[in-house]
Design an enzyme around this catalytic site. Structure first.
Site, PDB file in Angstrom:
ATOM      1  N   ASN A 280       0.781  -1.266   0.042  1.00 20.36           N
ATOM      2  CA  ASN A 280      -0.015  -0.022  -0.105  1.00 20.36           C
ATOM      3  C   ASN A 280       0.808   1.156  -0.113  1.00 20.36           C
ATOM      4  O   ASN A 280       0.983   1.893  -0.861  1.00 20.36           O
ATOM      5  CB  ASN A 280      -1.029  -0.054   1.136  1.00 20.36           C
ATOM      6  CG  ASN A 280      -2.062   0.970   1.166  1.00 20.36           C
ATOM      7  OD1 ASN A 280      -1.982   2.072   0.395  1.00 20.36           O
ATOM      8  ND2 ASN A 280      -3.059   0.900   1.818  1.00 20.36           N
ATOM      9  N   ASP A 281       1.351   1.761   1.236  1.00 24.41           N
ATOM     10  CA  ASP A 281       2.421   2.836   1.144  1.00 24.41           C
ATOM     11  C   ASP A 281       3.401   2.898   0.069  1.00 24.41           C
ATOM     12  O   ASP A 281       3.865   4.066  -0.316  1.00 24.41           O
ATOM     13  CB  ASP A 281       2.938   3.010   2.639  1.00 24.41           C
ATOM     14  CG  ASP A 281       1.921   3.015   3.560  1.00 24.41           C
ATOM     15  OD1 ASP A 281       0.718   3.574   3.384  1.00 24.41           O
ATOM     16  OD2 ASP A 281       2.022   2.493   4.740  1.00 24.41           O
ATOM     17  N   VAL A 282       3.973   1.690  -0.347  1.00 26.08           N
ATOM     18  CA  VAL A 282       5.226   1.725  -1.112  1.00 26.08           C
ATOM     19  C   VAL A 282       4.769   2.157  -2.730  1.00 26.08           C
ATOM     20  O   VAL A 282       5.792   2.438  -3.630  1.00 26.08           O
ATOM     21  CB  VAL A 282       6.099   0.594  -1.387  1.00 26.08           C
ATOM     22  CG1 VAL A 282       6.660   0.514   0.124  1.00 26.08           C
ATOM     23  CG2 VAL A 282       5.181  -0.714  -1.590  1.00 26.08           C
TER      24      VAL A 282
ATOM     25  N   ALA B 257       1.102   3.125   7.241  1.00 27.64           N
ATOM     26  CA  ALA B 257       1.339   4.522   7.672  1.00 27.64           C
ATOM     27  C   ALA B 257      -0.106   5.267   7.886  1.00 27.64           C
ATOM     28  O   ALA B 257      -0.047   6.291   8.241  1.00 27.64           O
ATOM     29  CB  ALA B 257       2.111   5.158   6.454  1.00 27.64           C
TER      30      ALA B 257
END
Lengths: 100, 464
Positions: free
Chosen positions: B390-392, B430
């Protein structure tokens, strides 16, 4: 300051540079195993824990010393096995659990 | 043998052990030699520990044996049975044990020789760092294990509270040395442990790799300080071995922490003092809506692609779906589709985590590409399959004002089609909304990674 402490300080200084040099060009792939491996190496604390417990005289010192030895030993064997398991998966000659 | 001769023999073993430790660390930092490295370090450790048993003047042998056996077997067993996905928190836990051991050794030293200012000062420094390391590592373990929330826990007036706890705690320790009363060591330890907890609670899960690495370096420093305190006493030679190995880990661990932080575009002070992810995103509402896709359509889309890039994330690790992913890649390749894996440096919970998982199921190394290599390829990619990441892949990193701003990401949104396998509509680690999911070229395939990839595999088989 005692002479021994000065000696230790000189040694520590050299160890700082050694630690820095030794891993300064490490690929990202190896960050996790390297962290795990150095986690194992500070398990040398077990040596200090054995000395501390071995020289302890009062029951309080013995109890705390015993805790130090147990935790140090956990650090040593746990750190070793975790690192070994991570690195085992990097071994190309023995692929584990592959479909073929 | 006379006693000095025994000590000489022990020292000789320590010298050899230290040399082998350094060689081991060096070998650990190269891909082809890494396995040898841990073996070297293991031999060095065994030598050092066995030699220490023969130290003249040692007593309490029964207790030592009990401690070594209980801790040794416990650590061995625990590390054996734990799942590969739980490795990050195991590293945190065993690291914490080292810190706790260092703090406990310092306590024994302080109880025995409070009157020697040099030794007690050094022991106290070891105690401070060791206590912070064990308390912080245990919190990191609990967060990664999911036993407490991985979201930042932010207390009011946090900075003031934390600094007060630290200063008062260290004050108690200093007072103990001045008045020579060991009683004051008790509040000293309690407050230092509390400080370690308070320091780690506000840190969000996404920063945990950096935190664990830092605590690892701290434990090394604590061990080194304990070594300093020991060299002054009887059996001081064991202290030198601790100074070298501890400082070695302290230095290399600090460097490693910086490298990891850099890979995530975070600074260390940022990690510890900004409670990353605690604040809600303030930007405007995200345009567009989530569009779902079923496994059959997704399978067809990939079957007729010329290039598919798979982006694995922590969700894959949690669902243990790596085996299915390997099957999927093999099936696609048998149809002539070029399959590549894009590995973000911090995908999963630790650098290298995804490489390890994929290597486990036999995905070839030359199919794994890091961020810099693969980003240029996304525009020429037909399908980017994001599995539990997700965050990456959050394009918010390119947007000014986002909490993720500047974090290097995988630019999957440039692929012609993006399929995201995700359990639900939640946010990433995050805690930040991902507008990639709302893009026109993005489709959501809801489900647990193993089950969703499994569905893709069976749909692909049907297509033949």
């Amino acid at each position: 300051m005692a002479a021994d402490l000065w000696t230790a300080l000189f040694i520590a200084l050299l160890a700082v540079f050694t630690g820095y040099e030794v891993i300064s060009r490490v690929p990202v792939l190896l960050h996790t195993p390297l962290m795990s491996g150095s986690n194992f190496i500070h398990g040398i604390v077990l040596v200090g824990a054995i000395v501390a417990l071995g020289l302890a005289s009062t029951p309080t010192e013995q109890a705390i010393g015993l805790a130090a030895v147990v935790m140090g030993a956990l650090n040593v064997t746990g750190g070793y096995v975790v690192t070994e398991r991570i690195l085992a998966m990097f071994d190309r000659s023995r692929p584990k659990g592959g479909p073929k | 043998m006379t006693l000095p001769a025994v000590q000489d023999a022990i020292n000789a073993v320590y010298v050899v052990a230290v040399l082998v430790f350094i060689l081991g660390l060096k070998a650990l930092s190269g891909p082809s030699t890494a396995r040898r490295g841990i073996l070297y370090a293991g031999v060095a450790m065994l030598l050092a520990v066995i030699a220490t048993f023969f130290s003249p003047g040692l007593s309490n042998f029964a207790l030592i044996a009990v401690g070594v056996i209980v801790g040794g077997l416990g650590g061995w067993y625990w590390a054996r049975v734990v799942k590969m996905t739980a490795m990050p928190q195991m590293v945190a836990m065993f690291n914490g044990m080292g810190g706790g051991s260092a703090a406990a050794i310092a306590a024994v030293e302080l109880l025995g020789s409070l009157s020697d200012p040099a030794t007690s000062g050094l022991s106290m420094a070891g105690a401070i760092i060791g206590s912070i390391s064990i308390a912080g590592s245990v919190i990191a373990f609990l967060k990664l294990q999911g036993w407490i929330t991985s979201k930042p826990i932010v207390l009011p007036a946090r900075q003031v509270l934390n600094s007060t706890v630290l200063v008062v705690g260290v004050g108690f320790g200093g007072y103990a040395i001045v008045v020579l009363q060991t009683f004051w060591l008790l509040p000293f330890y309690v407050l230092l442990l509390l400080y370690g907890i308070l320091l780690t609670l506000p840190i969000g899960g996404a920063d945990m790799p950096v935190v664990i690495s830092l605590f690892n370096a701290l434990t090394g420093i604590a061990v080194g300080l304990d070594g300093f305190a020991l060299v002054n006493g009887p059996l001081g030679d064991a202290g030198y071995a601790m100074v070298i190995a501890g400082v070695l880990v302290g230095a290399s661990g600090s460097l490693l922490t910086l490298l990891m932080a850099r890979a995530m575009n975070r600074s260390i002070s940022n990690v510890f003092f900004s409670a990353f992810g605690a604040a809600e995103e303030t930007g405007g509402p995200i345009q567009g809506q989530l569009k779902s896709i079923d496994a059959a359509d997704a399978a067809v889309m990939m079957a007729y692609a010329s290039q598919v890039v798979i982006v694995p994330g922590y969700g894959l690790a949690v669902a243990q779906g790596q085996q299915k992913v390997k099957e999927l890649a093999d099936l696609l390749e048998s149809r002539g589709v070029s399959v590549k894996f894009a590995i973000h440096p911090v995908a999963g919970r630790m650098p290298g985590h995804m490489n390890v998982l994929l290597a486990e199921v036999g995905v070839a190394y030359d199919k794994l590409f890091d961020r810099d290599e693969i980003n240029a390829e996304f525009p020429a990619t037909d399908v980017a399959l994001v599995i539990g990441a997700n965050d990456v892949v959050n394009p918010a990193a390119h947007r000014a004002g986002s909490a993720l701003q500047g974090m290097p990401i995988l630019d999957v949104e440039q692929a012609k089609n993006v399929i995201v396998i995700k359990r639900g509509q939640g946010k990433g680690f995050a805690g930040i909304e991902n507008d990639l999911f709302y893009r026109d070229n993005c489709r959501m395939l809801y489900g647990d990674a193993q089950q969703a990839v499994g569905a893709l595999v069976s749909e692909l088989k049907k297509a033949d």
